[in-house]
Motif scaffolding. Sequence first.
Motif, PDB file in Angstrom:
ATOM      1  N   ASP A 199      37.959  35.878  40.563  1.00 52.28           N
ATOM      2  CA  ASP A 199      37.467  34.840  39.659  1.00 52.28           C
ATOM      3  C   ASP A 199      36.448  35.404  38.673  1.00 52.28           C
ATOM      4  O   ASP A 199      36.457  35.059  37.486  1.00 52.28           O
ATOM      5  CB  ASP A 199      36.843  33.693  40.460  1.00 52.28           C
ATOM      6  CG  ASP A 199      37.889  32.938  41.268  1.00 52.28           C
ATOM      7  OD1 ASP A 199      39.033  32.815  40.776  1.00 52.28           O
ATOM      8  OD2 ASP A 199      37.566  32.471  42.372  1.00 52.28           O
ATOM      9  N   ILE A 200      35.574  36.277  39.159  1.00 58.04           N
ATOM     10  CA  ILE A 200      34.599  36.917  38.269  1.00 58.04           C
ATOM     11  C   ILE A 200      35.329  37.814  37.276  1.00 58.04           C
ATOM     12  O   ILE A 200      35.010  37.824  36.079  1.00 58.04           O
ATOM     13  CB  ILE A 200      33.571  37.724  39.079  1.00 58.04           C
ATOM     14  CG1 ILE A 200      32.790  36.804  40.030  1.00 58.04           C
ATOM     15  CG2 ILE A 200      32.632  38.468  38.139  1.00 58.04           C
ATOM     16  CD1 ILE A 200      31.992  35.727  39.332  1.00 58.04           C
ATOM     17  N   SER A 216      26.213  33.077  32.716  1.00 57.79           N
ATOM     18  CA  SER A 216      26.866  32.397  33.841  1.00 57.79           C
ATOM     19  C   SER A 216      27.608  33.393  34.720  1.00 57.79           C
ATOM     20  O   SER A 216      27.554  33.309  35.962  1.00 57.79           O
ATOM     21  CB  SER A 216      27.841  31.342  33.319  1.00 57.79           C
ATOM     22  OG  SER A 216      27.156  30.311  32.640  1.00 57.79           O
ATOM     23  N   VAL A 217      28.292  34.351  34.109  1.00 60.86           N
ATOM     24  CA  VAL A 217      29.004  35.374  34.876  1.00 60.86           C
ATOM     25  C   VAL A 217      28.024  36.164  35.739  1.00 60.86           C
ATOM     26  O   VAL A 217      28.277  36.434  36.928  1.00 60.86           O
ATOM     27  CB  VAL A 217      29.778  36.316  33.933  1.00 60.86           C
ATOM     28  CG1 VAL A 217      30.311  37.526  34.697  1.00 60.86           C
ATOM     29  CG2 VAL A 217      30.935  35.580  33.273  1.00 60.86           C
ATOM     30  N   SER A 275      25.102  35.203  36.880  1.00 63.58           N
ATOM     31  CA  SER A 275      24.596  34.366  37.971  1.00 63.58           C
ATOM     32  C   SER A 275      25.633  34.180  39.064  1.00 63.58           C
ATOM     33  O   SER A 275      25.326  34.254  40.266  1.00 63.58           O
ATOM     34  CB  SER A 275      24.179  32.994  37.424  1.00 63.58           C
ATOM     35  OG  SER A 275      23.110  33.106  36.517  1.00 63.58           O
ATOM     36  N   LEU A 276      26.878  33.936  38.662  1.00 63.95           N
ATOM     37  CA  LEU A 276      27.941  33.709  39.640  1.00 63.95           C
ATOM     38  C   LEU A 276      28.317  34.978  40.399  1.00 63.95           C
ATOM     39  O   LEU A 276      28.895  34.900  41.497  1.00 63.95           O
ATOM     40  CB  LEU A 276      29.184  33.149  38.930  1.00 63.95           C
ATOM     41  CG  LEU A 276      29.042  31.741  38.352  1.00 63.95           C
ATOM     42  CD1 LEU A 276      30.236  31.413  37.465  1.00 63.95           C
ATOM     43  CD2 LEU A 276      28.904  30.712  39.459  1.00 63.95           C
ATOM     44  N   SER A 277      27.983  36.137  39.834  1.00 63.13           N
ATOM     45  CA  SER A 277      28.358  37.409  40.461  1.00 63.13           C
ATOM     46  C   SER A 277      27.461  37.759  41.637  1.00 63.13           C
ATOM     47  O   SER A 277      27.834  38.611  42.469  1.00 63.13           O
ATOM     48  CB  SER A 277      28.302  38.542  39.425  1.00 63.13           C
ATOM     49  OG  SER A 277      29.232  38.326  38.383  1.00 63.13           O
ATOM     50  N   LYS A 279      28.798  38.185  45.276  1.00 64.46           N
ATOM     51  CA  LYS A 279      30.261  38.273  45.272  1.00 64.46           C
ATOM     52  C   LYS A 279      30.706  39.731  45.360  1.00 64.46           C
ATOM     53  O   LYS A 279      29.985  40.651  44.978  1.00 64.46           O
ATOM     54  CB  LYS A 279      30.825  37.658  43.986  1.00 64.46           C
ATOM     55  CG  LYS A 279      30.585  36.160  43.833  1.00 64.46           C
ATOM     56  CD  LYS A 279      31.428  35.363  44.824  1.00 64.46           C
ATOM     57  CE  LYS A 279      31.279  33.857  44.624  1.00 64.46           C
ATOM     58  NZ  LYS A 279      31.838  33.395  43.344  1.00 64.46           N
TER      59      LYS A 279
END
Length: 227
Positions: A209-210, A195-196, A198-200, A203
Motif C-alpha cells: 500500500d505504501i 501522509s506517506v 506518517s503512514l510508513s 510498516k
Amino acid sequence: MLTVIENLLTADEVRQFRARLSDAEWADGAASAGTRSIAVKQNLQLGRQDETARELGADILRRLGHHPLFVSASLAEVIWPPVFNLYQDGGHYGTHSDAALMRLPEANLTLRSDLSATLFLSDPDDYDGGELLIEQAFGAQAVKLAAGDMVLYPSSSLHQVTPVTRGQRICAITWIQSAVADTAARELLFDLDQSVQSLSVGKAKDDPDIDRLIHVYHNLLRRWAKP
C-alpha cells in the motif's frame, strides 16, 4: 500555504551567526529594491559579495539541501543566495510582492521565484514589531518566529514587515525556484508526501500500500514538474 521549519539553526548556531553579523558592514537596503518597492523599504542589508554573507549563506543552503521538510515542501530546483537584513529604529518594509524573475548576473542565472523564505535570527522577545504579515485567501497572517526557525510561503503573496519600534530584527531571506511551479499542485504533493511518511511508520519496507502511494506521488510529480 505557510510552512514553518523549526530549529534550522540551534540556539548555539544562532549565537555564532549573530556574532559574525555584529561586525558586518550593513548598507541601506533600498539599493536592492525595485522601482516601486524602494518607496516602502527601510532596512539595512549585507551585499551579495560580502564575505560574511556568502559564508553564512552557504551554510544555510547546505542545511536546506538536507532538510526533509524543506525538500518536501519546496521541491527546490534553484535557491537564491540568502540575503541578510536588519530592521531597527522604525525600519519596515511596506506591502509588496516579490519579483517573479530574479537575475543573478555573477552566476548567469535567472530564477523564477515560486517560494520565499525568512529565517529569523533574532529572539522575538528582543524586539517589538517586525512581524512578517503575509496575505492569504482568508486574511493576513502575522509571523514572528523563534530565532533559528524559518517560514516558507508563496512568493506570489503580498506581504510586509511591520515597523520595528524596539531592538533589532535580523533575518536571512531567500527565494526558491521549485520543480513544480504551480502552487496548488506543489501543496498537494506536499500533503501526499507527508501522509506517506506518517503512514510508513511501523510498516514493512516493502508494504504494497505504501509502495502504491509512492507510485502515485512520483507519477503526479512527473506530470506537474517542469523540465
